[in-house]
Design an enzyme around this catalytic site. Structure first.
Site, PDB file in Angstrom:
ATOM      1  N   TRP A 177       0.832  -1.201   0.000  1.00 27.87           N
ATOM      2  CA  TRP A 177       0.000   0.000   0.000  1.00 27.87           C
ATOM      3  C   TRP A 177       0.870   1.256   0.000  1.00 27.87           C
ATOM      4  O   TRP A 177       0.397   2.354  -0.288  1.00 27.87           O
ATOM      5  CB  TRP A 177      -0.955  -0.013   1.192  1.00 27.87           C
ATOM      6  CG  TRP A 177      -0.313   0.136   2.552  1.00 27.87           C
ATOM      7  CD1 TRP A 177       0.775  -0.521   3.032  1.00 27.87           C
ATOM      8  CD2 TRP A 177      -0.738   1.003   3.608  1.00 27.87           C
ATOM      9  NE1 TRP A 177       1.053  -0.141   4.323  1.00 27.87           N
ATOM     10  CE2 TRP A 177       0.143   0.795   4.711  1.00 27.87           C
ATOM     11  CE3 TRP A 177      -1.770   1.917   3.749  1.00 27.87           C
ATOM     12  CZ2 TRP A 177       0.015   1.480   5.916  1.00 27.87           C
ATOM     13  CZ3 TRP A 177      -1.902   2.601   4.957  1.00 27.87           C
ATOM     14  CH2 TRP A 177      -1.011   2.386   6.017  1.00 27.87           C
ATOM     15  N   ASP A 178       2.171   1.064   0.322  1.00 25.68           N
ATOM     16  CA  ASP A 178       3.136   2.168   0.317  1.00 25.68           C
ATOM     17  C   ASP A 178       3.083   2.965  -0.988  1.00 25.68           C
ATOM     18  O   ASP A 178       3.193   4.193  -0.990  1.00 25.68           O
ATOM     19  CB  ASP A 178       4.565   1.626   0.470  1.00 25.68           C
ATOM     20  CG  ASP A 178       4.746   0.721   1.672  1.00 25.68           C
ATOM     21  OD1 ASP A 178       3.756   0.100   2.109  1.00 25.68           O
ATOM     22  OD2 ASP A 178       5.887   0.595   2.150  1.00 25.68           O
ATOM     23  N   GLU A 208      -0.022  -2.820  13.101  1.00 27.58           N
ATOM     24  CA  GLU A 208       0.115  -4.271  12.996  1.00 27.58           C
ATOM     25  C   GLU A 208       0.422  -4.955  14.335  1.00 27.58           C
ATOM     26  O   GLU A 208       0.577  -6.176  14.379  1.00 27.58           O
ATOM     27  CB  GLU A 208       1.210  -4.607  11.981  1.00 27.58           C
ATOM     28  CG  GLU A 208       0.866  -4.156  10.573  1.00 27.58           C
ATOM     29  CD  GLU A 208       2.039  -4.227   9.617  1.00 27.58           C
ATOM     30  OE1 GLU A 208       1.841  -4.660   8.477  1.00 27.58           O
ATOM     31  OE2 GLU A 208       3.155  -3.839  10.027  1.00 27.58           O
TER      32      GLU A 208
END
Length: 756
Positions: free
Chosen positions: A358-359, A498
């Protein structure tokens, strides 16, 4: 060719100190960090900043973007290809190298303005012979299949025969310094002379897909415009190719050694023609001359910096750090290939296997959209080309639509490993891909952001809208209706934080899922109003129905968004406020948060301490959905509970902090982010440059301190919040069909010039 070429022409290309990242002392323990910092890329290939003669501690990786292989590993990863950099000099069989001699002078400098790695050594061997070696190497941005190395060698207090060995090393393997994880991704196809005149050629094939890669090289030596390399001898030692030659020099005489390298893969040319193509490329390189190639390379970088540069008047070291991050980011994006993406470590290291996360969409894409929109379009087209793979991924997991993988390589399948091996050899189950689904919303947000920045309606209507519809379908199937509560929930999910996995109803994920569903509806309505023909074509191709639209509206209205009762604080996930509370009170010498003492007695997942921006990431992306007071209250609540265990975090806190007036802390966050790799703040620079952080640094300066913003209609606004340290800030960006130069002054006045 004169030996003065290096002194008179090439050295003159070296940039001023403000664009130089120096290494002034050789320390073996720092070598791997500098290999990452000094890596060179050109959008096609990347090579780490290892020493040409080799060192004990080294990860001399050479990558080509898009060349992946799995073999015995858990995932497809960038392949460590034959390293073509090898150049070794000998006096009477004694290697002249930094680890074999006494170092009298040592300097390596990364020239980020020109994409050149400079080197200057004076070495003294055990017999007292002193040799000066100075030169540079570059990965051509003009002709992306070329690499050039130039060395001037001077015997300072002796004369005689000096031998040179030119190598390409096909023995390099992934995880070279990790015994348990070592893997060989290629097999040797050819090891032979480049042509009848000499040179080296190695061709390998990846083990899974038999993708061929050819690496050719040719070395020459010059003195006073004359070729002086004698006694060429080629040798093939298994997967190592080597060519010897020698020159004879008097004391103080200079010999210029030049190594010409070319690289092609089966993705570029038919595999039967790879060697011929490589040979012809080197012939062209030789005929053109190293200086002309280097000059064109520098001109290409100049044209890129003319758009990408950020000039900060008031903090020279920070400005250099910002430019360092921009350099690595812009060096990796491809202007010509829409089959590849930008990995989490760019092409500077093997961590994360070169995968796209997603970076790309949330951290790097804004930079490319504003500065190099053609690269941004290629990155978005990559996602479109892998849409069918994302649909297959959703189907396999029991969902509808398209579920994009957490880690993406070349074929679009999920590359996040299901198991992780511990140092003792034990395996544990890795659930990241199972629960961290917010990447799918990030892909959708990337389409939205790219379109509103660039105004590329053609891409949106012909590619982007299909991604949006299929990602919305995924979220509609991912949401679960809880009849007794009359609401939709997303259970067993992991948000950006996370350290808490899995959880129920992560607010970031639920908000982005809702946004995805609503944005598709708005987009289709807009297309219908502006071009009904395209609208009905989309409906026909996607089989989109009114019933589906109605369901999406119902889910959007009833999705559960946890919040602390009676106040503005969003609950990061259902049950978060029941966890042990503690805050961060101490910071280290680099202004990095110190883990609270409580973590010595209780695991982090049982506390409210979080890894990175989660709620604050939501406030950054969907700030229009929250009041200024809501943003402020949530920022201050979560800021003192975030340990920034990810490089993705500081930049988001900086931008959000500026929006609510926490300018002093925002400047501290910018400095943390800008120097993460240069100062090795996270102790893992050896693994490669933090790509998302590099994009985040750019965003802090442009979106944060300069206050650049754009609404859904594409209108640009500027609301600066300049730090007291800066007298001015100047940068350029594309806005639709215009290239703008924006200057912001210390008192927050600004000027905008259309220079297109």
């Amino acid at each position: 060719m004169s030996s003065d070429i290096f002194v008179d022409k090439i050295r003159n290309l070296k940039s001023k100190e403000e664009f130089i990242i120096p290494e002034n002392k050789y320390e073996e323990k720092e070598n791997l960090n500098y290999e990452s910092l000094f890596a060179l890329s050109n959008g096609y290939l990347g090579i780490r900043g290892s020493h040409e003669e080799g060192t004990k501690s080294t990860l001399p990786y050479f990558f080509i973007n898009g060349v992946f292989d799995k073999s015995e590993t858990f995932m497809r990863e960038l392949v460590a290809l034959p390293n073509p950099l090898g150049i070794k000099f000998y006096i009477e069989k004694e290697l002249i190298g930094i680890e074999n001699c006494e170092i009298l002078k040592y300097s390596r400098e990364l020239d980020i303005k020109n994409g050149i790695l400079w080197k200057c050594l004076i070495l003294k061997d055990k017999y007292g012979r002193e040799t000066k070696i100075e030169g540079c190497r570059f990965v051509s941005r003009k002709n992306i299949h070329r690499i050039g190395i130039i060395y001037n060698l001077t015997p300072l207090n002796y004369g005689g025969i000096i031998e040179v060995e030119s190598e390409t090393d096909g023995r390099i393997i992934n995880f070279l310094d990790a015994p348990r994880f070592k893997v060989k991704h290629t097999k040797l196809v050819r090891n032979e002379k480049l042509n009848s005149s000499g040179g080296n050629y190695i061709e390998v094939a990846t083990r899974d897909n038999e993708l061929h890669v050819g690496v050719g090289s040719y070395v020459e030596a010059y003195k006073d415009e004359k070729l002086i390399l004698n006694n060429r001898k080629f040798n093939a030692f298994g997967e190592l190719t080597s060519e010897f030659g020698d020159v004879t020099l008097e004391t103080g005489e200079v010999a210029t050694f030049i190594k010409y390298i070319s690289v092609f893969t089966e993705n570029d040319v038919d595999k039967d023609d790879i060697k011929l193509k490589s040979e012809n490329e080197i012939t062209g390189f030789l005929n053109q001359g190293i200086f002309e190639e280097l000059k064109e390379h520098c001109l290409k970088y100049k044209s890129m910096w003319d758009i990408a540069d950020i000039k900060i008047d008031g903090d020279k070291e920070l400005n250099k750090a910002v430019r360092f991050n921009i350099f690595h980011l812009m060096s990796t994006g491809s202007e010509v290939n829409d089959n590849i993406n930008v990995g989490a470590k760019l092409l500077t290291g093997e961590e994360y296997g070169g995968h796209a996360f997603w970076d790309t969409e949330l951290f790097m894409l804004p930079f490319f959209s504003y500065v190099f929109p053609n690269i941004a379009r290629n990155l978005e087209t990559y996602r479109y080309k892998l849409l069918n793979a994302a649909k297959e991924n959703a189907r396999k997991n029991g969902f509808k639509g398209a579920q994009y993988p957490w880690e993406s390589a070349d074929d679009g399948s999920e590359q996040c490993p299901a198991y992780t091996i511990e140092p003792d050899g034990s395996c544990y189950r890795c659930y990241v891909a199972d629960y961290e689904h917010h990447v799918t919303a990030a892909i959708a947000y990337g389409i939205y952001n790219y379109t509103r920045i660039t105004g590329d309606i053609d891409f949106f209507c012909n590619k982007g809208i299909y991604i949006l519809i299929e990602t919305a379908r995924f979220w509609a199937s991912r949401c679960e209706y809880i009849s007794e509560k009359d609401r939709y929930e997303i259970r067993k999910v992991t948000g950006p934080d996370e350290w808490h996995e899995p959880v129920d109803n992560n607010v970031y994920t639920n908000y982005l899922a809702r946004w995805n569903l609503l944005y598709v509806k708005r987009s289709l309505d807009k297309i219908k109003a502006e071009n009904s023909k395209i609208y009905y074509s989309i409906l026909e191709e996607t089989h989109f129905t009114d019933e589906e639209s109605t369901l999406w509206r119902e889910i959007s209205d009833k999705i559960y968004l946890p919040k602390m009762e009676g106040v503005n604080i969003l609950e990061q996930f259902e049950g978060y406020f029941k966890l042990e509370d503690c805050i961060i009170e101490k910071y280290d010498k680099n202004d990095w948060p110190i883990r609270p003492e409580i973590l010595k007695t209780i695991p982090v997942y049982k506390t409210r301490l979080i890894k990175q921006a989660d709620i604050v990431m939501l406030l950054h992306l969907l700030r229009e959905e929250f009041t200024e007071q809501e943003i402020k209250d949530n920022y201050y609540y979560y800021e003192k509970r975030t340990l920034h265990g990810s490089s993705l975090s500081p930049s988001i806190y900086a931008i959000t902090g500026l929006k609510i007036g926490d300018a002093k802390k925002a400047y501290r966050y910018l400095k943390r982010a800008a120097f993460i790799d240069l100062l090795n703040l996270q102790k893992n620079t050896r693994e490669g440059i933090h790509a998302a952080n590099a994009g985040g640094v750019w965003q802090v300066v442009i979106f944060g301190f300069a206050g650049v913003d754009i609404d859904e209609a594409g209108e640009l606004s500027i609301k600066p919040s300049m730090p007291k340290e800066w007298r001015s800030l100047k940068f350029r960006l594309h806005h639709r069909e215009k290239l703008l130069e924006i200057t912001v002054y210390g008192d927050n006045r600004y000027e905008v010039k259309n220079i297109s």
